[in-house]
Design a protein around this motif. Sequence first.
Motif, PDB file in Angstrom:
ATOM      1  N   TYR A  75      72.810  33.010 100.426  1.00 34.67           N
ATOM      2  CA  TYR A  75      73.565  34.103  99.646  1.00 34.67           C
ATOM      3  C   TYR A  75      73.196  35.355  99.870  1.00 34.67           C
ATOM      4  O   TYR A  75      72.339  35.834 100.401  1.00 34.67           O
ATOM      5  CB  TYR A  75      72.632  33.419  98.174  1.00 34.67           C
ATOM      6  CG  TYR A  75      72.842  34.232  97.360  1.00 34.67           C
ATOM      7  CD1 TYR A  75      73.721  34.184  96.562  1.00 34.67           C
ATOM      8  CD2 TYR A  75      71.378  35.513  97.691  1.00 34.67           C
ATOM      9  CE1 TYR A  75      74.125  34.859  95.638  1.00 34.67           C
ATOM     10  CE2 TYR A  75      72.059  36.722  96.308  1.00 34.67           C
ATOM     11  CZ  TYR A  75      73.213  36.060  95.436  1.00 34.67           C
ATOM     12  OH  TYR A  75      73.371  36.860  94.760  1.00 34.67           O
ATOM     13  N   GLU A  95      74.978  39.629  98.541  1.00 32.39           N
ATOM     14  CA  GLU A  95      75.223  39.809  97.720  1.00 32.39           C
ATOM     15  C   GLU A  95      75.999  41.115  98.005  1.00 32.39           C
ATOM     16  O   GLU A  95      75.557  42.118  98.506  1.00 32.39           O
ATOM     17  CB  GLU A  95      74.186  40.942  96.751  1.00 32.39           C
ATOM     18  CG  GLU A  95      72.782  40.097  96.392  1.00 32.39           C
ATOM     19  CD  GLU A  95      72.349  40.722  95.171  1.00 32.39           C
ATOM     20  OE1 GLU A  95      71.561  40.125  94.791  1.00 32.39           O
ATOM     21  OE2 GLU A  95      71.911  41.775  95.369  1.00 32.39           O
ATOM     22  N   ASP A 128      85.339  33.185  99.405  1.00 32.49           N
ATOM     23  CA  ASP A 128      86.078  32.506  99.283  1.00 32.49           C
ATOM     24  C   ASP A 128      86.490  31.062  99.948  1.00 32.49           C
ATOM     25  O   ASP A 128      85.958  29.868  99.411  1.00 32.49           O
ATOM     26  CB  ASP A 128      86.231  32.462  97.717  1.00 32.49           C
ATOM     27  CG  ASP A 128      87.122  31.604  96.710  1.00 32.49           C
ATOM     28  OD1 ASP A 128      85.924  30.929  96.878  1.00 32.49           O
ATOM     29  OD2 ASP A 128      88.376  31.969  96.360  1.00 32.49           O
ATOM     30  N   SER A 141      78.297  31.765  99.673  1.00 35.07           N
ATOM     31  CA  SER A 141      77.682  31.884  98.997  1.00 35.07           C
ATOM     32  C   SER A 141      77.469  33.443  98.642  1.00 35.07           C
ATOM     33  O   SER A 141      76.372  33.913  99.789  1.00 35.07           O
ATOM     34  CB  SER A 141      76.177  31.126  98.968  1.00 35.07           C
ATOM     35  OG  SER A 141      75.581  31.608  97.531  1.00 35.07           O
ATOM     36  N   ASP A 156      77.571  36.392  95.109  1.00 39.17           N
ATOM     37  CA  ASP A 156      77.956  37.444  93.625  1.00 39.17           C
ATOM     38  C   ASP A 156      78.641  38.656  94.624  1.00 39.17           C
ATOM     39  O   ASP A 156      77.999  39.496  94.975  1.00 39.17           O
ATOM     40  CB  ASP A 156      76.596  37.080  93.059  1.00 39.17           C
ATOM     41  CG  ASP A 156      76.056  36.268  92.599  1.00 39.17           C
ATOM     42  OD1 ASP A 156      77.497  35.695  92.203  1.00 39.17           O
ATOM     43  OD2 ASP A 156      75.057  35.889  92.689  1.00 39.17           O
ATOM     44  N   TYR A 157      80.039  39.015  94.289  1.00 39.44           N
ATOM     45  CA  TYR A 157      80.384  40.579  94.323  1.00 39.44           C
ATOM     46  C   TYR A 157      79.847  41.107  93.289  1.00 39.44           C
ATOM     47  O   TYR A 157      80.250  41.233  91.811  1.00 39.44           O
ATOM     48  CB  TYR A 157      82.062  40.529  93.685  1.00 39.44           C
ATOM     49  CG  TYR A 157      83.121  41.728  94.216  1.00 39.44           C
ATOM     50  CD1 TYR A 157      82.467  42.584  95.430  1.00 39.44           C
ATOM     51  CD2 TYR A 157      83.589  41.891  93.779  1.00 39.44           C
ATOM     52  CE1 TYR A 157      82.421  43.450  95.305  1.00 39.44           C
ATOM     53  CE2 TYR A 157      84.133  43.294  92.891  1.00 39.44           C
ATOM     54  CZ  TYR A 157      84.279  44.097  94.508  1.00 39.44           C
ATOM     55  OH  TYR A 157      84.583  44.951  94.810  1.00 39.44           O
ATOM     56  N   GLU A 191      88.026  43.401  87.057  1.00 39.76           N
ATOM     57  CA  GLU A 191      87.037  41.724  86.711  1.00 39.76           C
ATOM     58  C   GLU A 191      88.018  41.213  86.280  1.00 39.76           C
ATOM     59  O   GLU A 191      88.116  39.232  86.489  1.00 39.76           O
ATOM     60  CB  GLU A 191      86.247  41.785  85.892  1.00 39.76           C
ATOM     61  CG  GLU A 191      85.597  40.677  85.261  1.00 39.76           C
ATOM     62  CD  GLU A 191      84.434  40.584  84.374  1.00 39.76           C
ATOM     63  OE1 GLU A 191      83.122  40.124  83.953  1.00 39.76           O
ATOM     64  OE2 GLU A 191      84.268  41.693  83.692  1.00 39.76           O
ATOM     65  N   ASN A 198      89.220  37.126  88.418  1.00 34.97           N
ATOM     66  CA  ASN A 198      88.877  36.213  87.073  1.00 34.97           C
ATOM     67  C   ASN A 198      90.054  35.053  87.425  1.00 34.97           C
ATOM     68  O   ASN A 198      89.789  33.302  87.398  1.00 34.97           O
ATOM     69  CB  ASN A 198      88.129  36.104  85.793  1.00 34.97           C
ATOM     70  CG  ASN A 198      87.440  36.792  85.856  1.00 34.97           C
ATOM     71  OD1 ASN A 198      86.488  36.661  86.957  1.00 34.97           O
ATOM     72  ND2 ASN A 198      86.976  37.416  84.856  1.00 34.97           N
ATOM     73  N   ASN A 235      85.976  31.026  91.715  1.00 36.95           N
ATOM     74  CA  ASN A 235      85.437  30.423  91.716  1.00 36.95           C
ATOM     75  C   ASN A 235      85.075  31.089  92.119  1.00 36.95           C
ATOM     76  O   ASN A 235      83.047  31.314  92.753  1.00 36.95           O
ATOM     77  CB  ASN A 235      85.996  29.420  93.193  1.00 36.95           C
ATOM     78  CG  ASN A 235      86.364  28.361  93.236  1.00 36.95           C
ATOM     79  OD1 ASN A 235      86.563  27.839  91.784  1.00 36.95           O
ATOM     80  ND2 ASN A 235      87.500  28.059  93.348  1.00 36.95           N
ATOM     81  N   SER A 268      81.786  34.565  92.091  1.00 37.68           N
ATOM     82  CA  SER A 268      81.122  35.145  90.749  1.00 37.68           C
ATOM     83  C   SER A 268      81.749  36.687  91.008  1.00 37.68           C
ATOM     84  O   SER A 268      81.003  37.948  91.901  1.00 37.68           O
ATOM     85  CB  SER A 268      79.947  34.779  91.272  1.00 37.68           C
ATOM     86  OG  SER A 268      79.240  35.570  90.426  1.00 37.68           O
ATOM     87  N   GLN A 327      80.329  40.588  88.958  1.00 36.78           N
ATOM     88  CA  GLN A 327      78.953  41.172  88.273  1.00 36.78           C
ATOM     89  C   GLN A 327      79.526  42.243  88.053  1.00 36.78           C
ATOM     90  O   GLN A 327      78.946  42.931  89.222  1.00 36.78           O
ATOM     91  CB  GLN A 327      77.522  40.718  88.410  1.00 36.78           C
ATOM     92  CG  GLN A 327      77.873  39.347  88.156  1.00 36.78           C
ATOM     93  CD  GLN A 327      76.445  38.775  88.459  1.00 36.78           C
ATOM     94  OE1 GLN A 327      75.397  39.958  87.943  1.00 36.78           O
ATOM     95  NE2 GLN A 327      76.094  37.467  89.284  1.00 36.78           N
TER      96      GLN A 327
END
Length: 315
Positions: A71, A73, A93, A98, A100-101, A115, A119, A124, A126, A128
């Motif tokens: 994972y 970030e 993707d 693994s 988060d963006y 966003e 989406n 798929n 994520s 934030q």
Amino acid sequence: MIENFKNEVNKGLESNPKTLPSKYFYDKKGDALFVEIMNLPEYYLTRCELDIFQNKTQELVDAFGVKPNTYFELIELGAGDGTKTKELLKLLDSENYSFDYFPIDISSNALGLLEQDLNKELPNVSVQTKQGDYFEILATLKDSKKPKIVLFLGSNIGNMTDDLAAKFIYNLGANLQAGDKLLLGVDLIKANEIVRPAYNDSKGITAKFNLNLLDRINNELDGDFNLNHFKHQPEYDKNEGIAKSFIESTIDQTVEIKAIGKTYKLAEGEKIHTEISRKYNDKLVEKIIANTDFNLEAKIQDNKGYFADYILTRH
């Protein structure tokens, strides 16, 4: 906000030589004009970095040194509409990385649109969103201790002097851990005949963009700038490697800004400095990061060799 605008305009117009901050280019009209600029044939910067993200995406991921099962970030400073980053997100993707963006931007509207778009296109991933100051938000993310990749694209670093750029990168490093990565997108030093038209296009859109700053002062601070008495005056010298933008007075004149309660004299030919756009090479990048916590790991260029994404590692 309006008080800051007043103070910075007053300070700049009382300086010798006169200046105005380029950040005030961007009101609703300025945003629309800049979108036009990015689509102009002369404005190569956006297309060249997009070329890297479209055609050398795997090379970028390899340079980040991340693995699908570990994972991390992915943080973007000044995400805007995310056009370039979307190409990277698609690959991450599709290969089931693994992560988060975290897109960071001052504009809540831009973040909301980004966003919504992601989406829909990449459900798929994520996303934030984080609105606000880069360093304030990085400070909140610092506590996670998770591996981080920070994107600072579009040669935005080039709007700073070399000293300010060095401080900026140092401060980024202070919010990261050893092993974290920074992707720094920069425009490379190149011939005058390539760079100059990018800041002085044949349609005059860049001139409108620069002069809109005076329009904004008129509208928001009750100024009486007559735009017919000013012209956009860009300069670039390959040896210096810095494109500069000026607004030049074409006559002797006095301008009043009622919200500030002052008048300002401008002589014919007097220039107001609005922006710099530094161009880089390996030596300059090394100089800027010399006293920071980063090492230069990789350099990825577009197919024309006009633009580069440097990958830096926090040591």
